[in-house]
Design an enzyme around this catalytic site. Structure first.
Site, PDB file in Angstrom:
ATOM      1  N   LYS A 187       1.087  -1.110  -0.092  1.00 19.27           N
ATOM      2  CA  LYS A 187      -0.086   0.253   0.109  1.00 19.27           C
ATOM      3  C   LYS A 187       0.785   1.402   0.078  1.00 19.27           C
ATOM      4  CE  LYS A 187      -3.592   1.733   2.468  1.00 19.27           C
ATOM      5  NZ  LYS A 187      -4.569   1.825   3.746  1.00 19.27           N
ATOM      6  N   SER A 194      -9.681   1.831   3.631  1.00 21.52           N
ATOM      7  CA  SER A 194      -8.216   2.573   2.277  1.00 21.52           C
ATOM      8  C   SER A 194      -7.717   1.519   1.293  1.00 21.52           C
ATOM      9  CB  SER A 194      -7.790   4.066   3.706  1.00 21.52           C
ATOM     10  OG  SER A 194      -7.490   3.543   4.204  1.00 21.52           O
ATOM     11  N   SER A 213      -9.886  -0.054   7.287  1.00 25.70           N
ATOM     12  CA  SER A 213      -9.331   0.039   6.606  1.00 25.70           C
ATOM     13  C   SER A 213      -8.289  -1.638   5.898  1.00 25.70           C
ATOM     14  CB  SER A 213      -8.567   0.679   6.586  1.00 25.70           C
ATOM     15  OG  SER A 213      -8.672   2.251   6.093  1.00 25.70           O
TER      16      SER A 213
END
Length: 522
Positions: free
Chosen positions: A96, A175, A199
Site C-alpha cells: 500500500k 482505504s 481499512s
C-alpha cells in the site's frame, strides 16, 4: 486468462510444466520454485504483465517497482543455491502506498509527498529478508480516507479511482482499496494493507479476499504514513487464510523504534501457519453480533443466517445473539480523538521527511498540506474537499491535551467493554458478524454509501479481526468478520481457516463493467 506457461524460465533438464499463479496458493508457488518447475523471474513477469493488462480498468496500482525483475532474479539465485532466505522467497507482494519502499515514492495518494524518497519501512525490510519481491505500490483512498467527510473510497489524486474487480462501477471500499482489488484480481498473491478503522477488513469484504487486522502492536508502524498512534496497524491481505497467515508470520516482529511494537508475546514472531486447523470450530465458543448488520437489507441478512448454520454444523457452541454494550457510543469520541492524533502524527512525519532525500520540497505541516491542496485544487480537490484536514488542524494536536486524553480514554474504554463483556460472560473464543454491506456504486457527488460496518470495536480496542469471504449479493462479495481478544491471532486464524475450508465461498472476479438490471418478478 490461460494457465501461465513457465517453460521459457525452466532449466532444460527439468522439462516444462504449467501453473496458474492466480489460483495457486503461496505454498504451491513456493513448492513449484523449490522443485524447479517455476522461477521467481517468470512469476514476477507474469504479474507485471497482468498489471499492465488489467490496471487501466482497475487502477489498483500506483507505481510499479522497476527493480522487481532484478529482485526476482536474486530469489532465483537463492533457490538455485538451496538457501531460500525465508517463507516468502520469490513471492511478489503489493505494498500500500502509505508504506515506505526504498527507491519508490511513498505518497498516501497525494502529490504533496512525491518528492521524498524515504527508506524501507520496518515491515518492508521484513518482507525483503523473507525473500519477497516488492512488485508495486497499491492505490488507496487518499490519506487513508482521512481527508474528507464526502470522500470516494479508493480515489487518490495520483492513482485515480480504484475499482471493484467484481463490478467496476462499484466501490472497492477503503482505504486499502488497491491492495484488496489487486489481490482479488490476481495482480499479486499478497498485499500489505493498513487499517485505522476498517481499512483492511472492509475492502477485503467488498473485494472478496481475506484481510487480517492484527492486534495493535503486533506489527510495526515505523515507516508508515501515520493517522493514529493508537489504532494504526498494517496487516496482510490475501486470497486465503493460509496465505494471510504466512504473510503475518513475516510482518509480526518486535521493532524497537515503534513503542507499541517494541515488546511482543512469545508467540508473536512464530509461524502462524502452524495454527491452521480445519477442525478448529469443533467446540469453539462463538458469539453472533447481529447488531452490526441490523441495517442490512434482507438479501444480506440471509448470509448471516447461513454463516450461523455453518458454525453449528462444524460443532461450534454458538451464542446467538450477543450484545456489545454501548457500541454505538464509540464513534464520536473516537473521531474527535483521531483529529488530534492525525495532526500530531502527520506533523511529526512531515518533519521526519524533511530529513530524507527530496523531503525539503514537501509541505512541513498539516497546515502546509491544506495550503498545497488549495493551490492544486483543480487536481487534488476535484472530487471532494478536505473537511477532515481542517477539523484536525483546528485541534491542538497535543497528545497531552486533557481534552484529547478524555476523548481517547472514553473511546477506548467503551470499545474494550463492548467486546470484553460478552466475551467474558459467554467464555467466547471469537465474535462473528457480517463485515460490511455489499459494494455501493462509486459516487463523486454524495460520496460513499456505507450502510453498516463491523470494524469499530476491534479497531478502537486494539483487538484483532479477520474478514473472510463468505457470500454474494447479486454477485457482490460480503465477508464475515471474526474478532478475538488481544494477542489471540493463533486461535482466531485457526477458527477463520476452519470456516473458510468448510465454506470454500470465494469466487474469482469477472471485472463486469456494471451489474445487469434485476430480473422482473414473475
Amino acid at each position: 486468462m490461460p494457465d501461465f506457461q513457465t517453460t521459457p524460465e525452466l532449466s532444460p533438464e527439468r522439462g516444462s510444466t504449467s501453473i496458474d499463479p492466480v489460483s495457486s496458493s503461496v505454498a504451491e508457488l513456493r513448492q513449484a520454485m523449490a522443485d524447479g518447475r517455476l522461477t521467481a523471474t517468470a512469476l514476477t513477469r507474469h504479474f507485471l504483465e497482468r498489471i499492465e493488462e488489467l490496471n487501466p480498468a482497475l487502477h489498483a496500482v500506483i507505481t510499479v517497482n522497476h527493480d522487481a525483475v532484478a529482485e526476482a532474479a536474486a530469489s532465483d539465485d537463492a533457490w538455485e543455491s538451496g538457501q531460500p532466505r525465508g517463507p516468502l522467497e520469490g513471492i511478489p507482494v503489493l505494498v500500500k502506498d502509505n508504506v515506505q519502499v526504498a527507491g519508490m515514492p511513498t505518497t498516501a495518494g497525494s502529490p504533496a509527498l512525491l518528492p521524498a524518497c524515504p527508506p524501507d519501512a520496518f515491515i518492508v525490510s521484513r518482507l525483503r529478508a523473507a525473500g519477497a519481491v516488492i512488485l508495486a505500490k497499491a492505490n488507496l483512498s487518499e490519506w487513508a480516507n482521512f481527508r474528507s467527510t464526502h470522500s470516494s473510497s479508493g480515489w487518490s489524486s495520483l492513482g485515480g479511482q480504484a475499482n471493484n474487480p467484481y463490478v467496476l462501477d462499484r466501490s472497492p471500499s477503503g482505504s486499502s482499496s488497491g491492495s484488496a482489488a489487486g489481490v482479488s484480481a490476481g495482480l499479486a498473491p499478497l498485499a500489505v494493507g493498513t487499517e485505522t478503522d476498517g481499512s483492511i477488513v472492509s475492502p477485503s469484504s467488498a473485494c472478496g479476499v481475506v484481510g487480517v487486522k492484527p492486534t495493535a502492536g503486533l506489527v510495526s508502524r515505523t515507516g508508515i504514513v501515520p493517522l493514529s498512534p493508537v489504532q494504526d496497524t498494517a496487516g496482510p491481505m490475501a486470497k486465503s487464510v493460509a496465505d494471510a497467515a504466512a504473510m503475518l508470520s513475516v510482518l509480526a516482529a518486535a521493532d524497537p523504534d515503534d513503542p507499541a511494537a517494541s515488546a511482543l508475546p512469545a508467540h508473536a514472531a512464530t509461524d502462524y501457519t502452524q495454527f491452521l486447523d480445519p477442525a478448529a470450530l469443533d467446540g469453539a465458543r462463538i458469539g453472533v453480533w447481529r447488531g452490526a448488520s441490523a441495517r442490512a437489507d434482507a438479501a444480506t441478512k440471509v448470509l448471516l443466517e447461513a454463516a450461523v448454520r455453518t458454525l453449528r454444523s462444524l460443532g461450534a457452541i454458538v451464542t446467538d445473539p450477543v450484545d456489545l454494550p454501548d457500541v454505538e457510543k464509540i464513534t464520536v469520541p473516537e473521531f474527535d480523538a483521531l483529529y488530534y492524533e492525525f495532526k500530531y502524527g502527520i506533523n511529526a512525519y512531515l518533519k521526519y521527511l524533511a530529513t530524507v532525500d527530496g523531503g525539503a520540497d514537501i509541505p512541513g505541516s498539516l497546515a502546509g498540506l491544506i495550503e498545497f491542496n488549495e493551490r492544486n485544487a483543480a487536481w487534488v480537490l476535484c472530487r471532494f474537499g478536505q473537511e477532515i484536514f481542517h477539523a484536525a488542524e483546528a485541534t491542538t494536536g497535543n497528545l497531552a491535551d486533557p481534552d484529547y486524553l478524555e476523548l481517547r480514554g472514553f473511546a477506548t474504554r467503551l470499545a474494550v467493554a463492548s467486546l470484553e463483556t460478552p466475551t467474558a460472560e459467554h467464555r467466547l473464543d471469537a465474535i462473528i458478524s457480517l463485515t460490511a454491506n455489499p459494494a455501493w456504486l462509486t459516487d463523486y457527488i454524495l460520496g460513499d454509501h456505507s450502510v453498516f460496518g463491523a470494524s469499530r470495536p476491534a479497531a478502537v480496542s486494539g483487538w484483532p479481526a479477520i474478514s473472510v469471504p463468505f457470500g454474494y449479493v447479486r454477485g457482490l462479495p460480503v465477508g464475515v468478520t471474526l474478532v478475538g481478544p488481544r494477542w489471540s491471532e493463533p486461535r482466531l486464524l485457526a477458527i477463520a481457516y476452519a470456516f473458510e475450508q468448510a465454506t470454500a465461498a470465494r469466487r474469482q472476479p469477472s471485472l463486469l463493467p456494471t451489474l445487469p438490471p434485476p430480473l422482473p418478478k414473475p
